[in-house]
Design a protein around this motif. Structure first.
Motif, PDB file in Angstrom:
ATOM      1  N   LEU A  39      23.843  23.030  34.904  1.00  0.00           N
ATOM      2  CA  LEU A  39      24.818  24.110  34.957  1.00  0.00           C
ATOM      3  C   LEU A  39      24.645  25.079  33.788  1.00  0.00           C
ATOM      4  N   LEU A  40      24.348  24.534  32.609  1.00  0.00           N
ATOM      5  CA  LEU A  40      24.225  25.371  31.418  1.00  0.00           C
ATOM      6  C   LEU A  40      23.023  26.300  31.474  1.00  0.00           C
ATOM      7  N   LEU A  41      21.900  25.811  32.013  1.00  0.00           N
ATOM      8  CA  LEU A  41      20.663  26.591  31.983  1.00  0.00           C
ATOM      9  C   LEU A  41      20.301  27.239  33.310  1.00  0.00           C
ATOM     10  N   GLN A  42      21.055  26.954  34.380  1.00  0.00           N
ATOM     11  CA  GLN A  42      20.709  27.502  35.694  1.00  0.00           C
ATOM     12  C   GLN A  42      20.593  29.025  35.666  1.00  0.00           C
ATOM     13  N   LEU A  43      21.652  29.700  35.216  1.00  0.00           N
ATOM     14  CA  LEU A  43      21.658  31.161  35.206  1.00  0.00           C
ATOM     15  C   LEU A  43      20.689  31.741  34.183  1.00  0.00           C
ATOM     16  N   PRO A  44      20.642  31.235  32.936  1.00  0.00           N
ATOM     17  CA  PRO A  44      19.647  31.763  31.989  1.00  0.00           C
ATOM     18  C   PRO A  44      18.216  31.651  32.502  1.00  0.00           C
ATOM     19  N   LEU A  45      17.864  30.520  33.104  1.00  0.00           N
ATOM     20  CA  LEU A  45      16.501  30.374  33.619  1.00  0.00           C
ATOM     21  C   LEU A  45      16.237  31.364  34.747  1.00  0.00           C
ATOM     22  N   GLY A  46      17.242  31.610  35.593  1.00  0.00           N
ATOM     23  CA  GLY A  46      17.086  32.592  36.655  1.00  0.00           C
ATOM     24  C   GLY A  46      16.854  33.986  36.099  1.00  0.00           C
ATOM     25  N   ILE A  47      17.620  34.360  35.070  1.00  0.00           N
ATOM     26  CA  ILE A  47      17.463  35.674  34.443  1.00  0.00           C
ATOM     27  C   ILE A  47      16.096  35.780  33.762  1.00  0.00           C
ATOM     28  N   LEU A  71      21.630  11.012  25.457  1.00  0.00           N
ATOM     29  CA  LEU A  71      22.456  12.109  25.980  1.00  0.00           C
ATOM     30  C   LEU A  71      21.745  13.453  25.811  1.00  0.00           C
ATOM     31  N   ILE A  72      21.181  13.683  24.625  1.00  0.00           N
ATOM     32  CA  ILE A  72      20.487  14.957  24.357  1.00  0.00           C
ATOM     33  C   ILE A  72      19.280  15.121  25.280  1.00  0.00           C
ATOM     34  N   LEU A  73      18.511  14.046  25.456  1.00  0.00           N
ATOM     35  CA  LEU A  73      17.318  14.119  26.305  1.00  0.00           C
ATOM     36  C   LEU A  73      17.694  14.334  27.773  1.00  0.00           C
ATOM     37  N   LEU A  74      18.736  13.646  28.244  1.00  0.00           N
ATOM     38  CA  LEU A  74      19.182  13.825  29.625  1.00  0.00           C
ATOM     39  C   LEU A  74      19.681  15.254  29.866  1.00  0.00           C
ATOM     40  N   THR A  75      20.434  15.790  28.900  1.00  0.00           N
ATOM     41  CA  THR A  75      20.954  17.149  29.034  1.00  0.00           C
ATOM     42  C   THR A  75      19.820  18.160  29.047  1.00  0.00           C
ATOM     43  N   ALA A  76      18.864  17.994  28.113  1.00  0.00           N
ATOM     44  CA  ALA A  76      17.729  18.923  28.041  1.00  0.00           C
ATOM     45  C   ALA A  76      16.868  18.842  29.298  1.00  0.00           C
ATOM     46  N   ALA A  77      16.578  17.614  29.746  1.00  0.00           N
ATOM     47  CA  ALA A  77      15.746  17.441  30.946  1.00  0.00           C
ATOM     48  C   ALA A  77      16.449  18.015  32.172  1.00  0.00           C
ATOM     49  N   GLY A  78      17.726  17.664  32.351  1.00  0.00           N
ATOM     50  CA  GLY A  78      18.484  18.178  33.488  1.00  0.00           C
ATOM     51  C   GLY A  78      18.599  19.686  33.471  1.00  0.00           C
ATOM     52  N   GLY A  79      18.774  20.257  32.268  1.00  0.00           N
ATOM     53  CA  GLY A  79      18.864  21.703  32.160  1.00  0.00           C
ATOM     54  C   GLY A  79      17.569  22.399  32.533  1.00  0.00           C
ATOM     55  N   LEU A  80      16.455  21.839  32.097  1.00  0.00           N
ATOM     56  CA  LEU A  80      15.155  22.474  32.322  1.00  0.00           C
ATOM     57  C   LEU A  80      14.708  22.397  33.781  1.00  0.00           C
ATOM     58  N   VAL A  81      15.021  21.295  34.461  1.00  0.00           N
ATOM     59  CA  VAL A  81      14.550  21.152  35.851  1.00  0.00           C
ATOM     60  C   VAL A  81      15.677  21.282  36.878  1.00  0.00           C
ATOM     61  N   GLY A  82      16.902  21.478  36.419  1.00  0.00           N
ATOM     62  CA  GLY A  82      18.032  21.582  37.334  1.00  0.00           C
ATOM     63  C   GLY A  82      18.019  22.830  38.194  1.00  0.00           C
ATOM     64  N   SER A  83      17.165  23.808  37.845  1.00  0.00           N
ATOM     65  CA  SER A  83      17.061  25.045  38.623  1.00  0.00           C
ATOM     66  C   SER A  83      15.856  25.039  39.548  1.00  0.00           C
ATOM     67  N   PHE A  84      15.160  23.914  39.635  1.00  0.00           N
ATOM     68  CA  PHE A  84      13.882  23.913  40.343  1.00  0.00           C
ATOM     69  C   PHE A  84      14.012  24.304  41.819  1.00  0.00           C
ATOM     70  N   PHE A  85      15.027  23.800  42.496  1.00  0.00           N
ATOM     71  CA  PHE A  85      15.162  24.131  43.920  1.00  0.00           C
ATOM     72  C   PHE A  85      15.351  25.633  44.097  1.00  0.00           C
ATOM     73  N   SER A  86      16.290  26.220  43.354  1.00  0.00           N
ATOM     74  CA  SER A  86      16.585  27.638  43.517  1.00  0.00           C
ATOM     75  C   SER A  86      15.441  28.521  43.011  1.00  0.00           C
ATOM     76  N   LEU A  87      14.829  28.163  41.880  1.00  0.00           N
ATOM     77  CA  LEU A  87      13.721  28.964  41.359  1.00  0.00           C
ATOM     78  C   LEU A  87      12.503  28.890  42.269  1.00  0.00           C
ATOM     79  N   GLY A  88      12.269  27.708  42.857  1.00  0.00           N
ATOM     80  CA  GLY A  88      11.154  27.580  43.791  1.00  0.00           C
ATOM     81  C   GLY A  88      11.351  28.483  45.003  1.00  0.00           C
ATOM     82  N   LEU A  89      12.585  28.508  45.551  1.00  0.00           N
ATOM     83  CA  LEU A  89      12.873  29.385  46.689  1.00  0.00           C
ATOM     84  C   LEU A  89      12.721  30.855  46.306  1.00  0.00           C
TER      85      LEU A  89
END
Length: 392
Positions: free
Chosen positions: A258-266, A302-320
């Motif tokens: 959620l934190l990185l979804q929009l920044p990565l899209g921009i 916690l830090i690693l899970l947050t960073a990993a989830g943030g970095l790849v959490g946009s993969f579906f939308s960015l791939g499309l």
């Protein structure tokens, strides 16, 4: 499509689609834990509980097989409305008959309905977006679903007012969105395919040939999401985390997204979709691979899970979004079907592959494999170059 010529109307349609996906996220976020609670109270085993929940993916998978054809026949508005009606009626039926078999069928129907409205809504968002704002638009769409899914469990306290109350509240919400869709959205259809690739198999093969790299993130995202939700609690217990720690750690994969979804899209709009996918894939993969090395250190995990989830959490939308950049609009419906198919295959493969690895006693293997897949994807970017005729 006339959205580009009518920007104000296009914005109205976009935010209606966002409301649709928020409603879908809320229903899934509340439905999953409420039904799990009910099945536990009924004395159903955890394995049967999980199998019952898997019906959702089966329904979603089935819908992908006919989604493109249905969209061509009835159009975006009617497909979204049909999905909303199917989910709404299924929600009202859940409290009527507390039966495992009956609920399995209802979850199938919810999966079909959710898949229908998601397919139509996200494809519409892709088609009304331009290359300059596509990453931001589709990322905000994905973030909206994640937000709805995260808020959904907050409705669990509604159970104290009656077991049917959560279902009725969700159904009323769907009815409200349905009325808006029927009143405000035009019923348009995707352009018909002209030329040699008019068969479904021809369109799918051409989508693969031109955009295979952009379609892989959907598989990785499904693998990660389902694998983490199914395997991390077992990994945590075997590694020495307490139940409270596991319940606190797992949501941070989604919070990072959620934190990185929009920044990565921009950033993908500004620096290029492929570059962001490569960097996020390799970096996220490394974060996943480091998790076993953190042991039972709560804050490091916690830090690693947050960073990993943030970095790849946009993969579906960015791939499309990347697929929409490099494919002609006529192929986008087929590419969307392929992405949904990949997501469902990944959702099935993730828990099974992770479970098989832990069965051998190598608990950390789930993160080494997951991280390795993302790193391999990032490196494979060097092999992919969009064809010169991809937009023809």
């Amino acid at each position: 499509m006339t959205e580009a010529a009518q920007p104000r109307q296009g914005r109205t349609h976009y935010f209606i689609l966002i409301a649709v996906v928020v409603a879908a996220g809320l229903s899934q976020g509340l439905l999953l834990p409420v039904l799990a609670i009910f099945l536990e109270r009924m004395g159903i085993s955890s394995s049967m509980n999980g199998l019952n929940a898997a019906a959702l993916y089966v329904g979603s998978f089935a819908m992908t097989l006919v989604a493109e054809r249905l969209l061509g026949l009835i159009g975006f508005k009617k497909l979204i409305a049909s999905g909303l009606v199917l989910v709404m009626l299924s929600l009202l039926a859940f409290p009527l008959i507390p039966s495992v078999a009956f609920w399995f069928v209802l979850r199938l129907l919810v999966g079909i309905g959710d898949s229908a409205l998601h397919y139509a809504a996200q494809l519409w968002v892709l088609m009304m977006s331009t290359s300059k704002n596509r990453g931001r638009s589709i990322s905000f769409y994905g973030m909206s679903y994640g937000l709805g899914f995260s808020i959904g469990p907050l409705g669990i306290p509604l159970l104290k007012y009656g077991e049917a109350v959560p279902f009725v509240v969700l159904a009323v919400q769907f009815l409200f969105i349905l009325i808006i869709v029927l009143v405000k959205l035009p019923n348009i259809k995707p352009e018909k395919v002209e030329g040699g690739d008019q068969t479904s198999s021809g369109r799918y093969m051409r989508s693969y040939r031109l955009a295979w790299y952009a379609l892989l993130p959907a598989f990785l995202y499904g693998y990660m999401e389902a694998g983490m939700n199914s395997n991390f609690p077992v990994y945590g217990l075997r590694s020495g985390f307490t139940l409270d720690e596991i319940s606190m750690l797992l949501p941070f994969v989604g919070i990072g997204g959620l934190l990185l979804q929009l920044p990565l899209g921009i950033w993908s709009d500004k620096f290029g979709r492929k570059r962001v996918l490569v960097i996020a894939g390799i970096s996220g993969g490394l974060c996943f691979a480091l998790i076993p090395l953190a042991g039972t250190n709560f804050w490091a995990t916690l830090i690693l899970l947050t960073a990993a989830g943030g970095l790849v959490g946009s993969f579906f939308s960015l791939g499309l979004a990347y697929a929409a950049d490099i494919l002609p609009k006529l192929l986008l419906p087929a590419a969307n079907v392929v992405a949904s198919f990949h997501f469902n295959v990944g959702s099935i493969a993730g828990p099974n592959a992770g479970g098989a690895l832990m069965e051998t006693g190598w608990n950390g293997g789930i993160f080494f494999l997951l991280g390795g897949l993302y790193i391999l994807f990032g490196c494979a970017g060097a092999l992919f170059k969009p064809a010169a005729d991809s937009k023809l």
